[in-house]
Motif scaffolding. Structure first.
Motif, PDB file in Angstrom:
ATOM      1  N   ARG A 107       0.831  -1.209   0.000  1.00 43.40           N
ATOM      2  CA  ARG A 107       0.000   0.000   0.000  1.00 43.40           C
ATOM      3  C   ARG A 107       0.865   1.260   0.000  1.00 43.40           C
ATOM      4  NH1 ARG A 107      -3.052  -3.862   2.245  1.00 43.40           N
ATOM      5  NH2 ARG A 107      -5.291  -3.896   1.713  1.00 43.40           N
ATOM      6  N   THR A 108       1.995   1.198   0.690  1.00 44.00           N
ATOM      7  CA  THR A 108       2.912   2.345   0.694  1.00 44.00           C
ATOM      8  C   THR A 108       3.474   2.595  -0.694  1.00 44.00           C
ATOM      9  OG1 THR A 108       3.553   1.806   2.974  1.00 44.00           O
ATOM     10  CG2 THR A 108       4.962   3.328   1.767  1.00 44.00           C
ATOM     11  N   LEU A 109       3.879   1.526  -1.372  1.00 44.19           N
ATOM     12  CA  LEU A 109       4.396   1.651  -2.739  1.00 44.19           C
ATOM     13  C   LEU A 109       3.334   2.217  -3.670  1.00 44.19           C
ATOM     14  CD1 LEU A 109       6.522   1.137  -4.939  1.00 44.19           C
ATOM     15  CD2 LEU A 109       5.702  -1.235  -5.067  1.00 44.19           C
ATOM     16  N   SER A 110       2.113   1.711  -3.558  1.00 43.48           N
ATOM     17  CA  SER A 110       1.024   2.181  -4.406  1.00 43.48           C
ATOM     18  C   SER A 110       0.738   3.660  -4.168  1.00 43.48           C
ATOM     19  CB  SER A 110      -0.235   1.356  -4.146  1.00 43.48           C
ATOM     20  OG  SER A 110      -1.296   1.784  -4.974  1.00 43.48           O
ATOM     21  N   ALA A 111       0.662   4.061  -2.894  1.00 42.86           N
ATOM     22  CA  ALA A 111       0.383   5.460  -2.565  1.00 42.86           C
ATOM     23  C   ALA A 111       1.517   6.367  -3.032  1.00 42.86           C
ATOM     24  CB  ALA A 111       0.174   5.611  -1.062  1.00 42.86           C
ATOM     25  N   THR A 112       2.754   5.896  -2.911  1.00 40.34           N
ATOM     26  CA  THR A 112       3.905   6.697  -3.349  1.00 40.34           C
ATOM     27  C   THR A 112       3.857   6.935  -4.847  1.00 40.34           C
ATOM     28  OG1 THR A 112       5.289   5.790  -1.559  1.00 40.34           O
ATOM     29  CG2 THR A 112       6.426   6.778  -3.442  1.00 40.34           C
ATOM     30  N   LEU A 113       3.653   5.885  -5.619  1.00 35.79           N
ATOM     31  CA  LEU A 113       3.604   6.011  -7.076  1.00 35.79           C
ATOM     32  C   LEU A 113       2.448   6.901  -7.530  1.00 35.79           C
ATOM     33  CD1 LEU A 113       4.400   2.318  -8.048  1.00 35.79           C
ATOM     34  CD2 LEU A 113       5.800   4.305  -8.609  1.00 35.79           C
ATOM     35  N   HIS A 114       1.280   6.715  -6.931  1.00 36.97           N
ATOM     36  CA  HIS A 114       0.123   7.534  -7.316  1.00 36.97           C
ATOM     37  C   HIS A 114       0.308   8.993  -6.930  1.00 36.97           C
ATOM     38  CE1 HIS A 114      -1.933   3.673  -7.966  1.00 36.97           C
ATOM     39  NE2 HIS A 114      -2.817   4.355  -8.669  1.00 36.97           N
ATOM     40  N   SER A 115       1.078   9.266  -5.879  1.00 34.98           N
ATOM     41  CA  SER A 115       1.326  10.652  -5.469  1.00 34.98           C
ATOM     42  C   SER A 115       2.279  11.357  -6.429  1.00 34.98           C
ATOM     43  CB  SER A 115       1.922  10.692  -4.055  1.00 34.98           C
ATOM     44  OG  SER A 115       1.014  10.193  -3.098  1.00 34.98           O
ATOM     45  N   TYR A 116       3.254  10.625  -6.921  1.00 35.12           N
ATOM     46  CA  TYR A 116       4.241  11.230  -7.831  1.00 35.12           C
ATOM     47  C   TYR A 116       3.741  11.316  -9.268  1.00 35.12           C
ATOM     48  CZ  TYR A 116       8.250  11.568  -4.665  1.00 35.12           C
ATOM     49  OH  TYR A 116       9.108  11.940  -3.656  1.00 35.12           O
TER      50      TYR A 116
END
Length: 220
Positions: A107-116
């Protein structure tokens, strides 16, 4: 609607499509930008005063060697980009754990990618559009193509550390940091303050690191 996106990530994290899109965006931008690069001027800027002590023949050899490596830049990027995002997400994951979140790495990876993703798309498109207006440009000039950061307002002879720090305060970085806070608040079930700490501490370390590198470059 970032809140809705991150709520979906909380339920079912997805990251493969966004990661592939980020790779395609980065490699595609490089293929457009690289033909506009003035490799000799870039090398002379890097060498600074030392360039005067090197013969023109040697400079030409160094440029030729660099151009050979440049051919493999898109391939190298395709390998490095996933590793870079995995490491960045890992840093944020550790920060989230430190502030008390129970979220997982996926979930952290997903949120990071979607934020950038949104800021990266806009910034990259602007660069690829504006670079068509110039014939040749140095690597050092590319960050100032889009006047989105405080560094673009500084004179050319400003100290390297100041330019590095000022260049970090950009519209796109603020946009990204805002999305990261929103995303980590939702997926981590945290308060805004704790989510902000998880985001801003790594960013502050990065800022200090850039300033330090800039100071070293000024010294040597």
């Amino acid at each position: 609607s970032p809140g809705e996106v991150f709520e979906d990530i909380l339920i079912k994290p997805t990251w493969v499509v966004v990661l592939v899109a980020m790779m395609v965006l980065t490699v595609g931008a490089q293929m457009i930008v690289l033909p506009h690069m003035d490799n000799e001027a870039t090398l002379r800027d890097r060498l600074g005063d030392q360039a005067e002590e090197i013969s023109d023949e040697r400079i030409e050899e160094m440029v030729a060697q660099g151009e050979k490596i440049t051919r493999f830049v898109p391939l190298i990027t395709a390998v490095v980009v996933p590793i870079m995002w995995a490491i960045l997400a890992g840093i944020f994951f550790l920060m989230l754990k430190m502030v008390g979140s129970e979220t997982d790495y996926q979930r952290t990876l997903s949120a990071t990618l979607h934020s950038y993703w949104p800021p990266s798309v806009v910034a990259t498109l602007l660069v690829t559009i504006l670079i068509q207006r110039v014939d040749k440009i140095t690597e050092q000039e590319i960050p100032n193509l889009v006047k989105s950061h405080l560094g673009a307002l500084l004179p050319a002879d400003a100290p390297g550390w100041l330019s590095s720090v000022a260049g970090t305060f950009s519209v796109f970085n603020v946009w990204t940091l805002t999305l990261l806070v929103i995303g980590f608040k939702i997926i981590g079930r945290l308060s805004t303050a704790k989510a902000s700490i998880a985001v801003l501490v790594p960013w502050a370390v990065w800022l200090v690191g850039k300033a330090g590198i800039g100071m070293l470059q000024d010294m040597f």
